[in-house]
Design an enzyme around this catalytic site. Structure first.
Site, PDB file in Angstrom:
ATOM      1  N   GLU A 159      -8.826   0.464  -5.300  1.00 17.49           N
ATOM      2  CA  GLU A 159      -7.799   0.882  -4.349  1.00 17.49           C
ATOM      3  C   GLU A 159      -6.587   1.396  -5.127  1.00 17.49           C
ATOM      4  O   GLU A 159      -5.717   0.603  -5.519  1.00 17.49           O
ATOM      5  CB  GLU A 159      -7.395  -0.272  -3.432  1.00 17.49           C
ATOM      6  CG  GLU A 159      -8.495  -0.730  -2.475  1.00 17.49           C
ATOM      7  CD  GLU A 159      -7.998  -1.736  -1.442  1.00 17.49           C
ATOM      8  OE1 GLU A 159      -6.793  -2.074  -1.479  1.00 17.49           O
ATOM      9  OE2 GLU A 159      -8.811  -2.171  -0.611  1.00 17.49           O
TER      10      GLU A 159
ATOM     11  N   ASP B 239       0.876  -1.168   0.000  1.00 10.41           N
ATOM     12  CA  ASP B 239       0.000   0.000   0.000  1.00 10.41           C
ATOM     13  C   ASP B 239       0.911   1.215   0.000  1.00 10.41           C
ATOM     14  O   ASP B 239       1.710   1.410   0.929  1.00 10.41           O
ATOM     15  CB  ASP B 239      -0.903   0.006   1.228  1.00 10.41           C
ATOM     16  CG  ASP B 239      -1.992  -1.062   1.151  1.00 10.41           C
ATOM     17  OD1 ASP B 239      -2.228  -1.579   0.040  1.00 10.41           O
ATOM     18  OD2 ASP B 239      -2.592  -1.380   2.195  1.00 10.41           O
TER      19      ASP B 239
END
Length: 345
Positions: free
Chosen positions: A312, A270
């Site tokens: 995302e 991430d």
């Protein structure tokens, strides 16, 4: 006089025998002529088919697509009779190319627009034909990609252990899980210049992330890793907390259940921008450049029905430069790539 009659009788017998032989060996052509086929069509048929095939084809009604069938790139002489039978028994609407594919695949289903769309999909897998046909989806364009990725099953059903032999190409999603005790073999800590505190990655992912970080910095964007490897226990805590506060459906849309998270592989990252200026610029840069370093945007926009997760823009997965480039070029997800190019190979 008797001798002349005998000779005449013998001659008639010989002629009859010869005529019978001619008729026998041309019976197929004669039948086809009766059906309405022209000489050019007969020549075309005789150039590729056997006598027995001609006989069998003559049992069907006249077909006006001889040249389209025989000249098709997928034409196989051994299947010629099946082509004619299928076209004769189904309303293929001149979609000869698809009819030939259907026969070549050995499909027993009657022709339909749904079937035609399925078999012409570039990611069609013949072993899944029954699931394709039985999948209740009105958007035929979605059927193949959905079934390939097991979306015809409810999430977290029909699950199986992730195939760790695929190494950096291991698939972990809502149908493929990792053991609670699984820990990557080459897990290393990420320094604080490239990451917030406490993160680690598989070494191969880290090495390539550092290269990508440097390239982004050259373009005026400083990246920062905010989440890398997660243990099974940590993922369970994250999912449980979210499900208790927002509900299971919400939690499943935004957070993987324990064992079903790519973060446990050490290959998922991430990433965001270190400063708060124009985070979208960083996401755009990553989406268009990450493949050069072996990373893919794992949960793209408009692919939620395939990945099972909302978009995302910060979540990237290491798969190697060759695979990442192909996924980027084809505009597909890793789930789709895995189903078509890796699974059962």
């Amino acid at each position: 006089m008797k001798k002349k009659k005998a000779k005449k009788a013998i001659l008639l017998i010989v002629v009859a025998i010869l005529l019978s032989i001619v008729i026998f060996f041309n019976f197929g052509n004669i039948c086809l002529l009766i059906k309405g086929y022209g000489l050019n069509e007969l020549n075309k048929l005789n150039s590729v088919l056997s006598y027995s095939q001609l006989i069998q084809i003559s049992k069907n009604d006249y077909c006006d697509n001889i040249e389209l069938i025989i000249d098709d790139e997928n034409f196989c002489a051994d299947n010629a009779v099946e082509y004619f039978n299928y076209i004769s028994n189904n309303s293929v609407n001149d979609d000869i190319k698809t009819a030939i594919k259907i026969v070549n695949y050995g499909i027993d289903y009657p022709y339909s627009q749904k079937l035609a769309t399925i078999v012409n999909d570039p990611y069609y897998i013949n072993d899944l034909i029954d699931r394709y046909i039985n999948y209740d989806c009105q958007d035929y364009q979605q059927i193949v990609q959905s079934v390939n990725c097991s979306i015809d099953y409810p999430y977290y059903t029909n699950t199986k252990p992730a195939d760790l032999s695929k190494q950096q190409l291991v698939l972990v999603n809502k149908y493929n899980y990792l053991d609670p005790n699984y820990v990557p073999d080459d897990l290393v800590s990420v320094d604080l210049y490239h990451s917030y505190s406490g993160n680690s990655l598989e070494r191969v992912a880290l090495d390539n992330y550092i290269e990508m970080h440097s390239a982004a910095l050259n373009d005026g964007i400083q990246l920062i890793l905010f989440s890398g490897y997660r243990t099974y226990q940590l993922q369970n805590e994250l999912w449980t907390t979210r499900s208790e506060s927002k509900g299971i459906e919400y939690a499943d849309e935004y957070t993987a259940r324990a064992g079903y998270s790519e973060h446990q592989t050490g290959l998922a990252l991430d990433i965001t921008r270190y400063d708060s200026d124009d985070i979208q610029q960083a996401y755009d840069w990553l989406e268009n450049n990450s493949y050069k370093f072996g990373f893919i945007l794992r949960y793209p926009k408009d692919k939620e029905n395939i990945t099972g997760y909302s978009y995302e823009p910060w979540h990237f997965r290491y798969v190697g430069t060759q695979v990442a480039y192909q996924i980027y070029q084809e505009g597909i997800t890793f789930d789709e790539y895995y189903a078509y190019y890796i699974a059962d190979k």
